[in-house]
Design a protein around this motif. Sequence first.
Motif, short mmCIF file in Angstrom:
data_model
loop_
_atom_site.label_atom_id
_atom_site.label_comp_id
_atom_site.label_asym_id
_atom_site.label_seq_id
_atom_site.Cartn_x
_atom_site.Cartn_y
_atom_site.Cartn_z
N VAL A 144 0.83 -1.20 0.00
CA VAL A 144 0.00 0.00 0.00
C VAL A 144 0.87 1.25 0.00
N SER A 145 1.91 1.24 0.81
CA SER A 145 2.77 2.43 0.88
C SER A 145 4.13 2.06 1.44
N VAL A 146 5.10 2.89 1.10
CA VAL A 146 6.44 2.79 1.68
C VAL A 146 6.78 4.18 2.21
N SER A 147 7.15 4.24 3.47
CA SER A 147 7.41 5.55 4.08
C SER A 147 8.74 6.13 3.59
N PRO A 148 8.92 7.42 3.73
CA PRO A 148 10.28 7.96 3.55
C PRO A 148 11.22 7.32 4.56
N GLU A 149 12.50 7.46 4.34
CA GLU A 149 13.48 6.85 5.24
C GLU A 149 13.30 7.40 6.66
N LYS A 150 13.28 6.50 7.64
CA LYS A 150 13.10 6.88 9.05
C LYS A 150 14.28 6.36 9.86
N THR A 151 14.65 7.13 10.86
CA THR A 151 15.68 6.68 11.79
C THR A 151 15.02 6.37 13.13
N THR A 152 15.16 5.14 13.59
CA THR A 152 14.60 4.73 14.88
C THR A 152 15.75 4.21 15.75
N ARG A 153 15.42 3.82 16.99
CA ARG A 153 16.47 3.29 17.87
C ARG A 153 17.03 1.97 17.35
N LEU A 154 16.25 1.31 16.47
CA LEU A 154 16.72 0.05 15.90
C LEU A 154 17.69 0.25 14.75
N GLY A 155 17.48 1.33 13.99
CA GLY A 155 18.31 1.57 12.81
C GLY A 155 17.56 2.44 11.82
N VAL A 156 18.10 2.52 10.60
CA VAL A 156 17.52 3.35 9.55
C VAL A 156 16.77 2.44 8.58
N GLY A 157 15.54 2.85 8.22
CA GLY A 157 14.78 2.00 7.32
C GLY A 157 13.48 2.63 6.88
#
Lengths: 99, 143
Positions: A53-66
């Motif tokens: 349905v959708s793919v977000s822009p790149e996000k940085t979380t505590r787990l990593g970038v994705g």
Amino acid sequence: MPPPWVPTGEPPTASIAVRVPLPGTAIINASNDVEYLSPVLEGDRLSVVEEVVSVSPEKTTRLGVGHFIETLETYSRDDGSPVAISRNSLFRYTPAAKS
Amino acid sequence: MKWDEVTVPCDLPETVDEISYERVVMNAGTTWDYIPWHFDPGYARSHGHPTIFVNTMHLGGFIDRMATDWAGPYSRVVRRKVTLQGSIYAGDSMVGRGRVIDKRRETSGAAPRFLVDLEIAIYNQRDELCCPAEVTLDLSTPA
């Protein structure tokens, strides 16, 4: 989840969220919203259509970038009547380097 | 439980499950979820987790169990939304708390449905919220 083994010997198929051409070696689920529209009865044969349905822009979380990948699965009987709809959000990412 | 008998608001009984390594692996296996988070402690540790953790469908099953244990065998889960905020690891306790937040008669379909909305949340043994959920039960079938 796609079956990890099928009796006809075909190779297993990865989930559609893993097949989207994106960077990221790890996945973790973020949310799931499922509606069970009518009971599945003995004798029913079901099929499923998976959609991205959708793919977000790149996000940085505590787990990593994705990216967050939203998918929609529609489960139907042979006559086309839907029995369930599942909306899922999954984070596919490259793990952050250990500090 | 009949729809007419449901009181709003109302608390569900607290439910606790002790999560062993076997439980984590069994539930992942039976739902075909062979992602290493759910069976390989080394992989989990290499990605910043203390050990393996339960999968989404394990959480969903626990939530459905709480809802239908409360509402009885004539209830049916017609919607479940879960948000994964934290993980339940092998060795943790999975603590479920829930309450009834609404009951409503839906007349938009071919037949009226008698629905009950629940909020159920899963905590660990440190009282950290791991998985808030919304559940709708259909209690239309007469008992």
